[in-house]
Design a protein around this motif. Sequence first.
Motif, PDB file in Angstrom:
ATOM      1  N   GLU A 120       0.820  -1.213   0.000  1.00  0.00           N
ATOM      2  CA  GLU A 120       0.000   0.000   0.000  1.00  0.00           C
ATOM      3  C   GLU A 120       0.855   1.264   0.000  1.00  0.00           C
ATOM      4  OE1 GLU A 120      -2.883  -0.314   3.148  1.00  0.00           O
ATOM      5  OE2 GLU A 120      -4.013  -1.864   2.095  1.00  0.00           O
ATOM      6  N   GLN A 123       0.640   2.873  -4.515  1.00  0.00           N
ATOM      7  CA  GLN A 123      -0.661   3.453  -4.870  1.00  0.00           C
ATOM      8  C   GLN A 123      -0.727   4.947  -4.552  1.00  0.00           C
ATOM      9  OE1 GLN A 123      -2.835   0.735  -2.403  1.00  0.00           O
ATOM     10  NE2 GLN A 123      -3.074   2.195  -0.723  1.00  0.00           N
ATOM     11  N   GLU A 148      -1.220  -3.865  -3.252  1.00  0.00           N
ATOM     12  CA  GLU A 148      -1.775  -2.528  -3.462  1.00  0.00           C
ATOM     13  C   GLU A 148      -3.287  -2.594  -3.658  1.00  0.00           C
ATOM     14  OE1 GLU A 148       0.157   0.086  -3.161  1.00  0.00           O
ATOM     15  OE2 GLU A 148       2.148  -0.837  -3.303  1.00  0.00           O
ATOM     16  N   GLU A 150      -6.457  -2.155  -5.493  1.00  0.00           N
ATOM     17  CA  GLU A 150      -6.919  -2.044  -6.878  1.00  0.00           C
ATOM     18  C   GLU A 150      -8.447  -2.084  -6.945  1.00  0.00           C
ATOM     19  OE1 GLU A 150      -4.897  -4.406  -9.869  1.00  0.00           O
ATOM     20  OE2 GLU A 150      -3.152  -4.681  -8.561  1.00  0.00           O
ATOM     21  N   TYR A 168      -5.596   4.671  -8.177  1.00  0.00           N
ATOM     22  CA  TYR A 168      -5.857   3.292  -8.577  1.00  0.00           C
ATOM     23  C   TYR A 168      -5.123   2.977  -9.880  1.00  0.00           C
ATOM     24  CZ  TYR A 168      -9.623   3.292  -5.128  1.00  0.00           C
ATOM     25  OH  TYR A 168     -10.340   3.364  -3.969  1.00  0.00           O
ATOM     26  N   ARG A 169      -4.437   1.835  -9.879  1.00  0.00           N
ATOM     27  CA  ARG A 169      -3.719   1.390 -11.074  1.00  0.00           C
ATOM     28  C   ARG A 169      -3.871  -0.116 -11.220  1.00  0.00           C
ATOM     29  NH1 ARG A 169       0.110   5.325  -8.730  1.00  0.00           N
ATOM     30  NH2 ARG A 169       0.322   7.072 -10.180  1.00  0.00           N
ATOM     31  N   TRP A 171      -1.737  -2.960 -11.578  1.00  0.00           N
ATOM     32  CA  TRP A 171      -0.297  -3.162 -11.408  1.00  0.00           C
ATOM     33  C   TRP A 171       0.256  -4.234 -12.327  1.00  0.00           C
ATOM     34  CZ3 TRP A 171       2.220   0.635  -9.479  1.00  0.00           C
ATOM     35  CH2 TRP A 171       1.535   1.535  -8.654  1.00  0.00           C
ATOM     36  N   ASP A 191      -6.767  -5.503  -0.895  1.00  0.00           N
ATOM     37  CA  ASP A 191      -5.618  -5.381  -1.793  1.00  0.00           C
ATOM     38  C   ASP A 191      -5.532  -6.534  -2.781  1.00  0.00           C
ATOM     39  OD1 ASP A 191      -4.734  -3.062  -0.495  1.00  0.00           O
ATOM     40  OD2 ASP A 191      -3.673  -4.239   1.020  1.00  0.00           O
TER      41      ASP A 191
END
Length: 200
Positions: A120, A123, A148, A150, A168-169, A171, A191
């Motif tokens: 985390e 992000q 992370e 999402e 937000y991505r 990954w 996560d």
Amino acid sequence: MDSHEVRRQWADRSGEYSPTYYAHYGSDATSELVRSLLERHVEFDASVLEVGCNAGRHLAELAAAGFTDLTGVDLNADALDVLAETYPDLAADGTFHAASIEEFVTDLDDDAFDVVFSVETLQHIHPDSTWVFDDIARIAGELLVTVENESGEAGTVNYVDDDLPLYYRDWNEVFSERGMTEVESTTGKRDTIRVFRPPE
């Protein structure tokens, strides 16, 4: 909010989500998950870097399991003071840096660490600083682990407590574009955990 302001807020963070806050809770299920992943994929003498190590609870879990070459970097210098008070053996045996991820990774050699992991942390990287993902991929010699959030649509932003941005991505997409191959993924309550290997 620009990238400098985001970094300033984390450097000065107190109260909820501060180093003392995390140190109070200690190792958790995420710490155990990171440990189990590393135990499956690398040897105990692997060099391990946590970006955004905060007060060190995940690295403390690794140290307790027998990992011996541990490094952490965190933007909040107070976090490393809390780490030294909470985990004195880890502080003595590991290597820790008070710096932004952007500052720290730039001058590292390729494959500088066998393992790089984040919990985390990535992000919160501002869109102006996404170049740092190139360096993170570059320095991970054997394994990259991302834990992370999402849960939102990639490309959108959510503000934690109305002030701290969470970007937000996807990954998998982020690091696949940088030549890495996802070898494992799990979606938890909040996560998504992804494990990547660099190109051979």
